[in-house]
Scaffold this motif. Structure first.
Motif, short mmCIF file in Angstrom:
data_model
loop_
_atom_site.label_atom_id
_atom_site.label_comp_id
_atom_site.label_asym_id
_atom_site.label_seq_id
_atom_site.Cartn_x
_atom_site.Cartn_y
_atom_site.Cartn_z
N GLN A 163 0.62 -1.22 0.07
CA GLN A 163 0.06 -0.06 0.14
C GLN A 163 0.83 1.26 -0.25
OE1 GLN A 163 -3.17 0.05 2.75
NE2 GLN A 163 -3.39 2.25 2.76
N ASP A 174 0.37 6.87 3.06
CA ASP A 174 -0.56 8.19 2.84
C ASP A 174 0.00 9.16 4.00
OD1 ASP A 174 -2.59 9.94 3.21
OD2 ASP A 174 -4.12 8.25 3.41
N GLU A 197 -1.43 11.42 5.03
CA GLU A 197 -2.29 11.75 6.22
C GLU A 197 -2.17 10.90 7.29
OE1 GLU A 197 -4.68 14.47 6.32
OE2 GLU A 197 -3.70 15.08 4.14
N TYR A 224 6.14 9.54 -1.95
CA TYR A 224 5.82 8.61 -0.87
C TYR A 224 5.96 7.26 -1.31
CZ TYR A 224 3.67 12.60 0.96
OH TYR A 224 3.36 13.92 1.53
#
Length: 173
Positions: free
Chosen positions: A133, A136, A138, A157
Motif C-alpha cells: 500500500q 499516505d 495523512e 511517498y
C-alpha cells in the motif's frame, strides 16, 4: 556456491536495527522475462503480523526495482559483510533502468526456488508478498507530521510491502 544453513525465524538472532539501518540490505526481484534488479535499502523491519513472520520494506515510486517487486510474488532481502559496502553504495546510486549495474559489482546472481539473491550474501531472507500500500501523508500524527516535509519534499511517498519470510539462509563460516 556457498553453503547456507536454513534458520527458523524464531532462531534468527540478528538485530534488524544493525542489519537494515547500519549495514544496509539489497532488495532483489525478478521480472517475468527472468531479468533481475536490485536496490540498496536502509529502511524496513522484521516482525510478526497476521500470525506470520514478516519483513517490512518500503520503496519509492521512481525506483526501477519497484517495477520488479510489483510484478513478482516474491523477492529477497540480503545482507553483506563490510567488504561489500562499496558495491551496495554503487547499487543504491545507479539505476538498473539505465545500465546493467549488477555486472559492475563483485556480486554473483543466483537464486533459490526462483527467488534471486547474490552468492556473496551472509544472510538472505526469502520473502513472499502479502500486502502493499502506498504510504499516505495523512497518516503522520502530531509532531511526526514534520517527517512529511523532511523526507517527502517531492511527495514521492514510499509503498509499504509486508512480506512473509518463507526462509532465512545464513552463510556458514
Amino acid at each position: 556456491m556457498s553453503e547456507y544453513a536454513i534458520v527458523a525465524p524464531e532462531d534468527f538472532d540478528q538485530s534488524a536495527f544493525r542489519l537494515i539501518g547500519k549495514d544496509w540490505m539489497l532488495v532483489t526481484a525478478k521480472n517475468s522475462e527472468g531479468k533481475i534488479n536490485t536496490m540498496t535499502a536502509s529502511w524496513g523491519g522484521f516482525g510478526v503480523m497476521w500470525g506470520k513472520d514478516v519483513a517490512l520494506s518500503v520503496i519509492r515510486p521512481q525506483r526501477y526495482t519497484k517495477e520488479f517487486i510489483d510484478n513478482s510474488d516474491t523477492f529477497s532481502l540480503s545482507f553483506y559483510d563490510e567488504a561489500f559496502k562499496k558495491d551496495l553504495t554503487y547499487l543504491g546510486s545507479v539505476s538498473g533502468r539505465t545500465e546493467d549495474k549488477i555486472s559492475k559489482t563483485r556480486l554473483t546472481p543466483t537464486d533459490a526456488n526462483g527467488i534471486p539473491y547474490f552468492e556473496e550474501a551472509k544472510i538472505v531472507l526469502m520473502c513472499k508478498k502479502l500486502f502493499c500500500q502506498p504510504m499516505d501523508p495523512e497518516g503522520f500524527i502530531g509532531d511526526a507530521k514534520a517527517l512529511d516535509a523532511q523526507w517527502y519534499a517531492d511527495k514521492d511517498y514510499h509503498t509499504l510491502y509486508v512480506a512473509e519470510i518463507e526462509q532465512i539462509l545464513v552463510k556458514q563460516d
